[in-house]
Design an enzyme around this catalytic site. Structure first.
Site, PDB file in Angstrom:
ATOM      1  N   HIS A  22       4.598   3.136  -0.242  1.00  0.00           N
ATOM      2  CA  HIS A  22       3.631   2.249   0.424  1.00  0.00           C
ATOM      3  C   HIS A  22       3.334   2.695   1.855  1.00  0.00           C
ATOM      4  CE1 HIS A  22       3.655  -0.434  -2.933  1.00  0.00           C
ATOM      5  NE2 HIS A  22       4.928  -0.768  -2.779  1.00  0.00           N
TER       6      HIS A  22
ATOM      7  N   HIS B  34       4.514  -1.096  -8.574  1.00  0.00           N
ATOM      8  CA  HIS B  34       3.504  -1.363  -7.546  1.00  0.00           C
ATOM      9  C   HIS B  34       2.689  -0.109  -7.254  1.00  0.00           C
ATOM     10  CE1 HIS B  34       6.937  -4.105  -6.953  1.00  0.00           C
ATOM     11  NE2 HIS B  34       5.970  -4.996  -6.839  1.00  0.00           N
TER      12      HIS B  34
END
Length: 192
Positions: free
Chosen positions: A24, A61
């Site tokens: 991320h 994710h």
């Protein structure tokens, strides 16, 4: 970097057991427990002589960090199989229509999946992603390995078991590419 050096030295597979995770983290953004994008750092290290790298992100994710970092490039293929951003972090990226920009158009693939997924559905998507990697013919493959698709993980809604992960690994291994596995998410210690 140590794992990337292993690939450069000719090892067929290296595993970077990193914590915190990194996928991320973008060039100008951190989030989701990620401060440094381990896969992106390794990619740049592997590209010392212009080598082509594919990053396959199989975390629950979306790998928004490597997408942002390499979105305008054609020497890095990024693919992410993840929960749809309508319900899964980071919520703002990971849509199927995000394909890259400029020279990077066609080098970014997102495979957002529903909240509940049977392994057979996932397997079909992984098969498609591996086909894209095969056509790209990278010199190196980096697998951003999230184990948060596991049953009972507090950050995901899928229920994969160890045999599902083993099947994924066998499928990826059949590419026969020098491969670096980078540990990403996965937060249920009993499953890990």
């Amino acid at each position: 970097l140590t794992a990337a050096d292993g690939l450069l030295a000719g090892q067929p597979v290296c595993y970077a057991l990193c914590r915190p995770p990194g996928h991320h983290a973008a060039a100008d953004l951190y989030g989701g427990f990620c401060y440094l994008n381990n896969a992106a750092i390794a990619t740049r290290h592997l590209q010392q002589d212009g080598e082509r790298v594919a990053i396959l992100d199989v975390d629950y994710h979306h790998g928004n960090g490597q997408q942002q970092i390499f979105y305008g490039r054609d020497d890095v293929l990024t693919l992410s199989i993840h929960g749809h951003p309508s319900f899964a972090y980071p919520y703002f990226s990971g849509f199927e229509e995000e394909k890259g920009e400029g020279p990077g158009v066609g080098y970014n693939y997102n495979f957002p999946l529903p909240e509940k997924v049977r392994y057979e559905q996932y397997n079909r998507v992984l098969t498609r992603a591996l086909s894209i990697i095969r056509k790209y013919k990278p010199d190196y493959l980096i697998v951003a390995l999230g184990l948060d698709p596991a049953k009972g993980d507090p950050t995901g809604t899928w229920s994969f078991g160890h045999t599902d992960f083993a099947s994924n690994g066998a499928m990826i291994g059949r590419l026969k590419l020098p491969t670096m596995v980078v540990q990403e998410g996965g937060y249920r210690n009993q499953s890990l």
